[in-house]
Scaffold this motif. Structure first.
Motif, PDB file in Angstrom:
ATOM      1  N   ARG A  58       0.830  -1.207   0.000  1.00 65.71           N
ATOM      2  CA  ARG A  58       0.000   0.000   0.000  1.00 65.71           C
ATOM      3  C   ARG A  58       0.860   1.251   0.000  1.00 65.71           C
ATOM      4  N   ARG A  59       1.968   1.189   0.741  1.00 71.83           N
ATOM      5  CA  ARG A  59       2.856   2.352   0.792  1.00 71.83           C
ATOM      6  C   ARG A  59       3.987   2.202  -0.217  1.00 71.83           C
ATOM      7  N   ALA A  60       4.207   3.221  -1.023  1.00 68.55           N
ATOM      8  CA  ALA A  60       5.336   3.241  -1.939  1.00 68.55           C
ATOM      9  C   ALA A  60       6.579   3.739  -1.199  1.00 68.55           C
ATOM     10  N   PRO A  61       7.768   3.306  -1.613  1.00 72.82           N
ATOM     11  CA  PRO A  61       8.982   3.764  -0.935  1.00 72.82           C
ATOM     12  C   PRO A  61       9.240   5.244  -1.185  1.00 72.82           C
TER      13      PRO A  61
ATOM     14  N   THR B 214      12.489  -0.358   6.894  1.00 77.35           N
ATOM     15  CA  THR B 214      11.224   0.286   6.503  1.00 77.35           C
ATOM     16  C   THR B 214      10.871   0.050   5.042  1.00 77.35           C
ATOM     17  N   ALA B 215      11.801  -0.499   4.270  1.00 79.05           N
ATOM     18  CA  ALA B 215      11.534  -0.756   2.853  1.00 79.05           C
ATOM     19  C   ALA B 215      12.240  -2.049   2.457  1.00 79.05           C
ATOM     20  N   VAL B 216      11.655  -2.751   1.497  1.00 78.05           N
ATOM     21  CA  VAL B 216      12.168  -4.059   1.072  1.00 78.05           C
ATOM     22  C   VAL B 216      12.222  -4.113  -0.450  1.00 78.05           C
ATOM     23  N   ILE B 217      13.318  -4.702  -0.960  1.00 77.05           N
ATOM     24  CA  ILE B 217      13.418  -4.996  -2.394  1.00 77.05           C
ATOM     25  C   ILE B 217      13.721  -6.475  -2.530  1.00 77.05           C
TER      26      ILE B 217
ATOM     27  N   GLY C 288      11.225 -14.364   7.238  1.00 76.72           N
ATOM     28  CA  GLY C 288      12.412 -13.575   6.899  1.00 76.72           C
ATOM     29  C   GLY C 288      12.101 -12.094   6.860  1.00 76.72           C
ATOM     30  N   LEU C 289      10.968 -11.759   6.307  1.00 78.94           N
ATOM     31  CA  LEU C 289      10.548 -10.360   6.257  1.00 78.94           C
ATOM     32  C   LEU C 289      10.306  -9.822   7.671  1.00 78.94           C
TER      33      LEU C 289
ATOM     34  N   ALA D 175       4.068  -7.218   5.140  1.00 79.61           N
ATOM     35  CA  ALA D 175       4.714  -5.928   4.928  1.00 79.61           C
ATOM     36  C   ALA D 175       3.717  -4.791   5.153  1.00 79.61           C
ATOM     37  N   ASP D 176       2.508  -4.964   4.648  1.00 76.77           N
ATOM     38  CA  ASP D 176       1.484  -3.928   4.844  1.00 76.77           C
ATOM     39  C   ASP D 176       1.147  -3.754   6.326  1.00 76.77           C
ATOM     40  N   ASP D 177       1.037  -4.859   7.048  1.00 76.56           N
ATOM     41  CA  ASP D 177       0.721  -4.790   8.474  1.00 76.56           C
ATOM     42  C   ASP D 177       1.806  -4.036   9.243  1.00 76.56           C
ATOM     43  N   ALA D 178       3.060  -4.160   8.759  1.00 74.70           N
ATOM     44  CA  ALA D 178       4.180  -3.506   9.446  1.00 74.70           C
ATOM     45  C   ALA D 178       4.423  -2.093   8.926  1.00 74.70           C
ATOM     46  N   GLY D 179       3.676  -1.669   7.907  1.00 70.92           N
ATOM     47  CA  GLY D 179       3.852  -0.341   7.346  1.00 70.92           C
ATOM     48  C   GLY D 179       5.048  -0.211   6.433  1.00 70.92           C
ATOM     49  N   LEU D 180       5.545  -1.361   5.936  1.00 70.62           N
ATOM     50  CA  LEU D 180       6.707  -1.338   5.052  1.00 70.62           C
ATOM     51  C   LEU D 180       6.304  -0.989   3.620  1.00 70.62           C
ATOM     52  N   ALA D 181       7.257  -0.430   2.885  1.00 76.34           N
ATOM     53  CA  ALA D 181       7.130  -0.301   1.436  1.00 76.34           C
ATOM     54  C   ALA D 181       7.920  -1.459   0.822  1.00 76.34           C
TER      55      ALA D 181
END
Length: 529
Positions: A399-402, A494-497, A484-485, A512-518
């Motif tokens: 949901r959140r973009a980096p 805060t961001a993952v690739i 792992g995430l 990732a969405d639950d944790a607020g990550l991009a």
């Protein structure tokens, strides 16, 4: 009797170095000189008496020199077994004179390819008569001496001086072995060029890869293993194939293996800002870019200063004095750079065991090529991993973009992860690695190890929190489970690739969405086993 007197010699060389001196030595021993084209001219210019090959064959050199030595008067004189009565009778019947010495080096095929010549010129530099003479003389080494390398002229001279104008069987055997190696390498270069460059065939039915011994090494990975460095005929510039060692102890197998890993990674930043790579056991333990090499080195070191001890360092800019001073604060095995200024060399001169390697440039990983790895009973061959990702290739799946900074750090971490042994996890923040987890059997452990290293660094340098907090994290392959995430979330990322493509992608995206990550997907993985 195994010593054979040299009375008649045939010389036909592309490389004229040392030719005049050798010709004078042979003439001083009363040896009749026979030669071809440019070699004959060079000998005559040196004041030596020479017979043209056409006098021996009674045929002119023809077809632009393509046909000159392919004749029974030449090969009969090379192949005749001197103690075989039938061979001797045939020589007498046809007026064939024995040739006791052949000095040949071949047309410069590899050099012609390397200079970017057109196809027709490359084809014309495929030697035919030369290899034929070399093979004939080498086969009959019981009676004929073959020399293919100007470096052996001095040894030939010593042989003749010690034996009254003759050569020993041991010398002829050694030169025959070297001659066949030379023609094998030459044919392999031609076959390689035809397959890869001319035909564009990456995996030919028969793989011919010419390698030449660069140097013997003290031992292999362990002292009970022997080792040597071999270099390809068509080596890329800016690699270890054409390195220059300025100072330090002899390079070991492990030094070269680690230095190659460091250079491959730093070459990814060849067109980027000043960047420093620190490698230990073929894995990066610290990578950073900065305004200058000194700041980049300090940031790279802070990622894992424990592992950096006794490591290998590579930089993407000419090395300067201040950076050399900083590097000298801890024990370092090897430093690789395109170049180094006088101040840097002076600093390292005080560290007599430190090896300084200059490559003159950095090779371009985008050029690709072939990667070869031996296995028991065979070899695995693949194209090199020159895959690259740009911002336009990324797919935002959360949901959140980096943010702009997160995206920059994602791409930096992704570049480093490509060169970390799988399973690979790399945390990065502000253009520097914050933690690296390498070579684990599962991705969760790699994430946790990298985070642990970051916490240790924070304790070492007195930071209030590890640099993984607010970092971007790269995974070389997809997360098969969310664990792992979640380990990366615990570390503060805060961001993952990552490549994406797991059966459980939806589960990982939801975590990732639950944790607020991009999170962004690349669609490309970078396993490095």
């Amino acid at each position: 009797m195994t010593d054979i007197a040299i009375k008649r010699a045939l010389l036909s060389v592309s490389d004229k170095s040392g030719l005049a001196e050798l010709g004078a030595t042979l003439a001083a021993h009363g040896v009749e000189l026979i030669s071809t084209g440019g070699t004959a001219k060079a000998l005559r210019d040196a004041g030596l008496a020479v017979r043209d090959i056409s006098e021996i064959t009674d045929f002119p050199e023809m077809m632009d020199g393509r046909v000159k030595t392919l004749h029974p008067m030449v090969h009969g004189g090379l192949l005749a077994v001197r103690d075989n009565a039938e061979h001797v009778a045939a020589m007498e019947a046809h007026g064939i004179g024995a040739i006791d010495l052949v000095v040949v080096n071949l047309y410069p095929f590899a050099a012609t390819v390397a200079k970017g010549a057109e196809r027709d010129e490359i084809i014309e530099n495929i030697d035919i008569g030369g290899p034929s003479m070399v093979r004939s003389a080498a086969k009959n080494h019981a009676f004929v001496t073959i020399v293919t390398d100007p470096a052996d002229y001095a040894t030939l001279t010593e042989e003749m001086q010690a034996s009254g104008g003759a050569t020993t069987l041991a010398f002829r055997r050694r030169m025959a072995a070297k001659a066949y190696a030379a023609t094998a390498e030459y044919d392999a270069m031609i076959a390689s060029w035809f397959a890869f460059a001319d035909q564009g065939e990456m995996y030919p039915e028969k793989l011919s890869v010419p390698f030449r011994k660069g140097q013997a090494l003290r031992y292999g990975e362990n002292p009970h293993q022997s080792a040597a460095l071999y270099l390809p005929a068509f080596a890329p510039g800016g690699s270890l194939a054409d390195h220059r060692q300025v100072q330090g102890k002899e390079l070991s197998f492990n030094n070269l293996n680690d230095a190659d890993a460091a250079l491959e990674l730093v070459a990814e930043f060849r067109d980027g800002p000043p960047t420093v790579v620190i490698v230990k056991h073929a894995n990066p333990c610290g990578v950073a870019s900065g305004d200058n090499l000194v700041s980049a080195y300090k940031a790279a070191l802070q990622c894992d200063s424990v592992s950096a001890f006794g490591g290998i360092i590579a930089v993407n800019r000419p090395l300067d004095g201040p950076t050399a001073e900083a590097i000298s604060d801890i024990f370092t095995e090897v430093v690789c750079a395109p170049d180094a200024d006088d101040a840097a060399k002076a600093v390292f001169a005080k560290k007599k065991n430190l090896r300084l390697i200059l490559t003159g440039d950095l090779w371009d990983p985008a050029r690709g090529g072939m990667a070869l790895r031996t296995i028991a009973g065979g070899a695995l061959v693949q194209s090199r991993d020159n895959g690259r990702i740009t911002r336009e290739d990324l797919k935002v799946v959360t949901r959140r973009a980096p943010t702009e900074q997160e995206l920059t750090d994602c791409l930096f971490a992704w570049t480093v992860a490509k060169h970390v042994k799988s399973n690979a996890i790399v945390y990065a923040k502000d253009g520097a690695t914050a933690g690296i987890g390498a070579g684990q059997m599962n991705r969760r452990d790699s994430a946790r190890i990298a985070a642990a290293k970051a916490r240790e660094a924070a304790e070492t340098y007195g930071w209030g929190e590890p640099r993984t907090v607010g970092s971007s994290v790269a995974s070389d392959a997809f997360f098969p489970f969310a664990d792992g995430l979640l380990a990366a979330v615990e570390a503060g990322a805060t961001a993952v690739i990552q490549p994406g493509g797991s059966m459980r992608d939806d589960e990982v995206i939801a975590a990732a969405d639950d944790a607020g990550l991009a999170m962004v997907f690349t669609g490309m993985r970078h396993f490095r086993h």
